[in-house]
Design a protein around this motif. Sequence first.
Motif, PDB file in Angstrom:
ATOM      1  N   GLU A  82       0.820  -1.209   0.000  1.00 13.29           N
ATOM      2  CA  GLU A  82       0.000   0.000   0.000  1.00 13.29           C
ATOM      3  C   GLU A  82       0.856   1.262   0.000  1.00 13.29           C
ATOM      4  O   GLU A  82       0.553   2.235  -0.681  1.00 13.29           O
ATOM      5  CB  GLU A  82      -0.916   0.005   1.235  1.00 13.29           C
ATOM      6  N   ARG A  83       1.911   1.238   0.775  1.00 18.47           N
ATOM      7  CA  ARG A  83       2.721   2.438   0.995  1.00 18.47           C
ATOM      8  C   ARG A  83       3.955   2.528   0.090  1.00 18.47           C
ATOM      9  O   ARG A  83       4.458   3.614  -0.180  1.00 18.47           O
ATOM     10  CB  ARG A  83       3.185   2.475   2.454  1.00 18.47           C
ATOM     11  N   GLY A  84       4.463   1.392  -0.326  1.00 20.74           N
ATOM     12  CA  GLY A  84       5.707   1.393  -1.081  1.00 20.74           C
ATOM     13  C   GLY A  84       5.528   1.683  -2.560  1.00 20.74           C
ATOM     14  O   GLY A  84       4.451   1.504  -3.124  1.00 20.74           O
ATOM     15  N   SER A  85       6.599   2.141  -3.175  1.00 20.26           N
ATOM     16  CA  SER A  85       6.634   2.347  -4.625  1.00 20.26           C
ATOM     17  C   SER A  85       7.190   1.084  -5.263  1.00 20.26           C
ATOM     18  O   SER A  85       8.316   0.671  -4.957  1.00 20.26           O
ATOM     19  CB  SER A  85       7.533   3.540  -4.960  1.00 20.26           C
ATOM     20  N   GLU A  86       6.412   0.455  -6.131  1.00 22.66           N
ATOM     21  CA  GLU A  86       6.867  -0.777  -6.769  1.00 22.66           C
ATOM     22  C   GLU A  86       8.173  -0.550  -7.521  1.00 22.66           C
ATOM     23  O   GLU A  86       9.088  -1.383  -7.469  1.00 22.66           O
ATOM     24  CB  GLU A  86       5.794  -1.302  -7.725  1.00 22.66           C
ATOM     25  N   TYR A  87       8.270   0.596  -8.179  1.00 25.82           N
ATOM     26  CA  TYR A  87       9.484   0.915  -8.935  1.00 25.82           C
ATOM     27  C   TYR A  87      10.687   1.034  -8.006  1.00 25.82           C
ATOM     28  O   TYR A  87      11.748   0.445  -8.248  1.00 25.82           O
ATOM     29  CB  TYR A  87       9.294   2.223  -9.706  1.00 25.82           C
ATOM     30  N   LYS A  88      10.532   1.774  -6.914  1.00 20.49           N
ATOM     31  CA  LYS A  88      11.652   1.990  -5.992  1.00 20.49           C
ATOM     32  C   LYS A  88      12.040   0.707  -5.260  1.00 20.49           C
ATOM     33  O   LYS A  88      13.226   0.453  -5.020  1.00 20.49           O
ATOM     34  CB  LYS A  88      11.299   3.091  -4.990  1.00 20.49           C
ATOM     35  N   ILE A  89      11.048  -0.095  -4.914  1.00 24.11           N
ATOM     36  CA  ILE A  89      11.338  -1.355  -4.220  1.00 24.11           C
ATOM     37  C   ILE A  89      12.111  -2.296  -5.136  1.00 24.11           C
ATOM     38  O   ILE A  89      13.082  -2.939  -4.721  1.00 24.11           O
ATOM     39  CB  ILE A  89      10.030  -2.006  -3.723  1.00 24.11           C
ATOM     40  N   LEU A 189      11.837   2.113   8.913  1.00 23.50           N
ATOM     41  CA  LEU A 189      10.841   1.916   7.856  1.00 23.50           C
ATOM     42  C   LEU A 189      10.240   3.250   7.436  1.00 23.50           C
ATOM     43  O   LEU A 189      10.034   3.511   6.244  1.00 23.50           O
ATOM     44  CB  LEU A 189       9.746   0.972   8.358  1.00 23.50           C
ATOM     45  N   SER A 190       9.978   4.111   8.408  1.00 20.46           N
ATOM     46  CA  SER A 190       9.419   5.434   8.132  1.00 20.46           C
ATOM     47  C   SER A 190      10.340   6.240   7.221  1.00 20.46           C
ATOM     48  O   SER A 190       9.895   6.855   6.243  1.00 20.46           O
ATOM     49  CB  SER A 190       9.195   6.178   9.456  1.00 20.46           C
ATOM     50  N   ILE A 191      11.624   6.217   7.533  1.00 18.56           N
ATOM     51  CA  ILE A 191      12.604   6.939   6.709  1.00 18.56           C
ATOM     52  C   ILE A 191      12.682   6.314   5.321  1.00 18.56           C
ATOM     53  O   ILE A 191      12.740   7.016   4.304  1.00 18.56           O
ATOM     54  CB  ILE A 191      13.985   6.923   7.397  1.00 18.56           C
ATOM     55  N   GLY A 192      12.654   4.984   5.271  1.00 17.19           N
ATOM     56  CA  GLY A 192      12.735   4.291   3.991  1.00 17.19           C
ATOM     57  C   GLY A 192      11.574   4.611   3.070  1.00 17.19           C
ATOM     58  O   GLY A 192      11.746   4.762   1.849  1.00 17.19           O
ATOM     59  N   LEU A 193      10.379   4.733   3.633  1.00 15.13           N
ATOM     60  CA  LEU A 193       9.197   4.999   2.810  1.00 15.13           C
ATOM     61  C   LEU A 193       9.142   6.444   2.318  1.00 15.13           C
ATOM     62  O   LEU A 193       8.362   6.768   1.425  1.00 15.13           O
ATOM     63  CB  LEU A 193       7.926   4.674   3.602  1.00 15.13           C
ATOM     64  N   SER A 194       9.978   7.292   2.889  1.00 13.39           N
ATOM     65  CA  SER A 194      10.000   8.684   2.433  1.00 13.39           C
ATOM     66  C   SER A 194      11.007   8.906   1.304  1.00 13.39           C
ATOM     67  O   SER A 194      11.001   9.961   0.672  1.00 13.39           O
ATOM     68  CB  SER A 194      10.323   9.622   3.604  1.00 13.39           C
ATOM     69  N   LYS A 195      11.854   7.883   1.044  1.00  7.73           N
ATOM     70  CA  LYS A 195      12.833   8.066  -0.030  1.00  7.73           C
ATOM     71  C   LYS A 195      13.218   6.770  -0.742  1.00  7.73           C
ATOM     72  O   LYS A 195      13.050   6.638  -1.948  1.00  7.73           O
ATOM     73  CB  LYS A 195      14.094   8.734   0.510  1.00  7.73           C
ATOM     74  N   TRP A 200       6.789   9.324   0.142  1.00  8.14           N
ATOM     75  CA  TRP A 200       5.865   9.975   1.055  1.00  8.14           C
ATOM     76  C   TRP A 200       6.530  11.127   1.797  1.00  8.14           C
ATOM     77  O   TRP A 200       7.726  11.098   2.080  1.00  8.14           O
ATOM     78  CB  TRP A 200       5.336   8.974   2.081  1.00  8.14           C
ATOM     79  N   ASN A 201       5.711  12.120   2.121  1.00  9.57           N
ATOM     80  CA  ASN A 201       6.157  13.168   3.024  1.00  9.57           C
ATOM     81  C   ASN A 201       6.358  12.537   4.398  1.00  9.57           C
ATOM     82  O   ASN A 201       5.593  11.667   4.802  1.00  9.57           O
ATOM     83  CB  ASN A 201       5.083  14.267   3.090  1.00  9.57           C
ATOM     84  N   THR A 202       7.391  12.953   5.104  1.00 10.11           N
ATOM     85  CA  THR A 202       7.697  12.336   6.399  1.00 10.11           C
ATOM     86  C   THR A 202       6.521  12.408   7.374  1.00 10.11           C
ATOM     87  O   THR A 202       6.345  11.515   8.207  1.00 10.11           O
ATOM     88  CB  THR A 202       8.929  13.000   7.043  1.00 10.11           C
ATOM     89  N   ASN A 203       5.715  13.448   7.268  1.00 11.13           N
ATOM     90  CA  ASN A 203       4.555  13.575   8.156  1.00 11.13           C
ATOM     91  C   ASN A 203       3.469  12.553   7.844  1.00 11.13           C
ATOM     92  O   ASN A 203       2.599  12.289   8.680  1.00 11.13           O
ATOM     93  CB  ASN A 203       3.962  14.988   8.066  1.00 11.13           C
TER      94      ASN A 203
END
Length: 249
Positions: A82-89, A189-195, A200-203
């Motif tokens: 849901e949260r991850g980018s398929e391309y980035k992963i 994980l939070s940091i990873g999902l922002s870049k 995602w925005n960190t907030n």
Amino acid sequence: MYERFIDDRKCEFSIASGKENAVSAIRILEQDNFAGVLAIVDADFCRLEGSLPSSSNLLLTDEHDLEMMLIKSLALDKLLSERGSEYKINKFGQDIRLTLLERGTRIGYLRWVSWKANISLKFEGLSFSKFIDKSTLVIDTGQLIKTVKDNSRKSGLKEQDIQKSIETLEKTAPDSWQLCCGHDIICILSIGLSKVWGSWNTNEVKPDTLERELRLAYEDSYFHSTQLYQLIQQWEINNKPYQVLSPGN
């Protein structure tokens, strides 16, 4: 989260607000021969230290803590879908769960050193950006030690001594699932999902938000496959007629 699996018609659920409170409550109630009481607490470093509870009324999480049980389950995979980018992963090209574990061990060792040496390092309110590379999620151990020491206001501690203590513990090759703290893993994980794995925005991917989403994604079937679930079932058998789990569980 445990209340989801409990039969509230036959079992009264209470939050002890701390592991020590739960352990003390069990000790007092057992001394008074109070029947039908059960406590579940985070394992923390108990298994690594070989200090398992002597009471059959005190059960431990399968992993270091409840959050690590969430991370180990498919709830993490559901969150990433849901949260991850398929391309980035795909570009990252490594197993995310194993990456989180590997990065988290850096902090886990420091927590273990603090626990063993009773130096009361403060990990609450840490700024992870001070010691983690947002592009690779690699943790600078030296900077981590300095950040935690400053956060703890322990200027008298020698960083070199702490590093040596960490190296000593590393030689024991502990189980990462018992070493890592779930809160640390979720912060990474939070940091990873922002870049690295998302944009995602960190907030929008704060650790508290992600932890809540992991809990919501955690299905009954995941809990049924845990050792903790089996131990609760065994406790019910040994303590009839008391019942903890709801009929559907």
